[in-house]
Scaffold this motif. Sequence first.
Motif, mmCIF file in Angstrom:
data_model
loop_
_atom_site.group_PDB
_atom_site.id
_atom_site.type_symbol
_atom_site.label_atom_id
_atom_site.label_comp_id
_atom_site.label_asym_id
_atom_site.label_seq_id
_atom_site.Cartn_x
_atom_site.Cartn_y
_atom_site.Cartn_z
ATOM 1 N N UNK A 1 2.499 4.663 16.348
ATOM 2 C CA UNK A 1 3.390 3.515 16.550
ATOM 3 C C UNK A 1 2.705 2.218 16.146
ATOM 4 N N UNK A 2 1.450 2.051 16.536
ATOM 5 C CA UNK A 2 0.716 0.836 16.177
ATOM 6 C C UNK A 2 0.543 0.754 14.659
ATOM 7 N N UNK A 3 0.263 1.893 14.036
ATOM 8 C CA UNK A 3 0.128 1.916 12.575
ATOM 9 C C UNK A 3 1.424 1.522 11.888
ATOM 10 N N UNK A 4 2.537 2.057 12.380
ATOM 11 C CA UNK A 4 3.837 1.715 11.792
ATOM 12 C C UNK A 4 4.161 0.245 12.020
ATOM 13 N N UNK A 5 3.867 -0.243 13.220
ATOM 14 C CA UNK A 5 4.114 -1.654 13.536
ATOM 15 C C UNK A 5 3.242 -2.549 12.657
ATOM 16 N N UNK A 6 1.981 -2.189 12.509
ATOM 17 C CA UNK A 6 1.075 -2.980 11.667
ATOM 18 C C UNK A 6 1.564 -2.990 10.221
ATOM 19 N N UNK A 7 2.058 -1.853 9.752
ATOM 20 C CA UNK A 7 2.607 -1.799 8.392
ATOM 21 C C UNK A 7 3.802 -2.723 8.240
ATOM 22 N N UNK A 8 4.662 -2.737 9.254
ATOM 23 C CA UNK A 8 5.817 -3.631 9.230
ATOM 24 C C UNK A 8 5.402 -5.094 9.256
ATOM 25 N N UNK A 9 4.398 -5.394 10.060
ATOM 26 C CA UNK A 9 3.901 -6.774 10.128
ATOM 27 C C UNK A 9 3.298 -7.176 8.785
ATOM 28 N N UNK A 10 2.511 -6.290 8.183
ATOM 29 C CA UNK A 10 1.932 -6.588 6.871
ATOM 30 C C UNK A 10 3.027 -6.851 5.843
ATOM 31 N N UNK A 11 4.060 -6.029 5.874
ATOM 32 C CA UNK A 11 5.176 -6.205 4.935
ATOM 33 C C UNK A 11 5.884 -7.539 5.185
ATOM 34 N N UNK A 12 6.101 -7.866 6.459
ATOM 35 C CA UNK A 12 6.764 -9.130 6.804
ATOM 36 C C UNK A 12 5.914 -10.325 6.370
ATOM 37 N N UNK A 13 4.608 -10.239 6.574
ATOM 38 C CA UNK A 13 3.719 -11.330 6.164
ATOM 39 C C UNK A 13 3.739 -11.480 4.644
ATOM 40 N N UNK A 14 3.734 -10.359 3.940
ATOM 41 C CA UNK A 14 3.809 -10.416 2.469
ATOM 42 C C UNK A 14 5.104 -11.050 2.003
ATOM 43 N N UNK B 1 5.582 -14.629 -0.032
ATOM 44 C CA UNK B 1 6.359 -14.744 -1.274
ATOM 45 C C UNK B 1 7.459 -15.796 -1.105
ATOM 46 N N UNK B 2 8.104 -15.818 0.046
ATOM 47 C CA UNK B 2 9.155 -16.799 0.321
ATOM 48 C C UNK B 2 8.586 -18.222 0.296
ATOM 49 N N UNK B 3 7.430 -18.406 0.922
ATOM 50 C CA UNK B 3 6.794 -19.727 0.939
ATOM 51 C C UNK B 3 6.434 -20.153 -0.477
ATOM 52 N N UNK B 4 5.928 -19.221 -1.269
ATOM 53 C CA UNK B 4 5.585 -19.522 -2.664
ATOM 54 C C UNK B 4 6.833 -19.950 -3.437
ATOM 55 N N UNK B 5 7.946 -19.239 -3.244
ATOM 56 C CA UNK B 5 9.197 -19.601 -3.931
ATOM 57 C C UNK B 5 9.684 -20.970 -3.475
ATOM 58 N N UNK B 6 9.559 -21.252 -2.183
ATOM 59 C CA UNK B 6 9.973 -22.564 -1.669
ATOM 60 C C UNK B 6 9.103 -23.677 -2.256
ATOM 61 N N UNK B 7 7.815 -23.400 -2.404
ATOM 62 C CA UNK B 7 6.914 -24.381 -3.007
ATOM 63 C C UNK B 7 7.312 -24.653 -4.448
ATOM 64 N N UNK B 8 7.600 -23.589 -5.191
ATOM 65 C CA UNK B 8 8.041 -23.767 -6.580
ATOM 66 C C UNK B 8 9.364 -24.532 -6.640
ATOM 67 N N UNK B 9 10.276 -24.220 -5.718
ATOM 68 C CA UNK B 9 11.550 -24.929 -5.666
ATOM 69 C C UNK B 9 11.320 -26.415 -5.393
ATOM 70 N N UNK B 10 10.411 -26.723 -4.477
ATOM 71 C CA UNK B 10 10.085 -28.117 -4.188
ATOM 72 C C UNK B 10 9.562 -28.834 -5.421
#
Length: 109
Positions: A44-57, A61-70
Amino acid sequence: MLDTIQRRTHELAESLAHVTGSLRATLHANGRMTAEHMGVYQSAVGAYAGGVDEAVGSMSAFIERCTRLGEELRKMRELHKEIKSVVAAVDALDTTTARMMRERRSKKR
């Protein structure tokens, strides 16, 4: 009386052996259950950590796109200022041309 003590001692020894065996079996089952629980917890911790890693990634990417948009919006603001400047120059030229045309017409009359 000695027979009674021996018999009672024998009964107690049997009870103690039974309780010890039962306790050993319970401890073994609890140990197995704890090991299984730790495996499930680790999964469960491994799956949760994988989900967190994916969310952080995704968030990175979203922050990078927002920076480019700015950056693109800053360029758009600059372009807007330049367009307003050109429109003002064209309006001034139009006003001047119209005034000159009126003056020319009035001189011809």
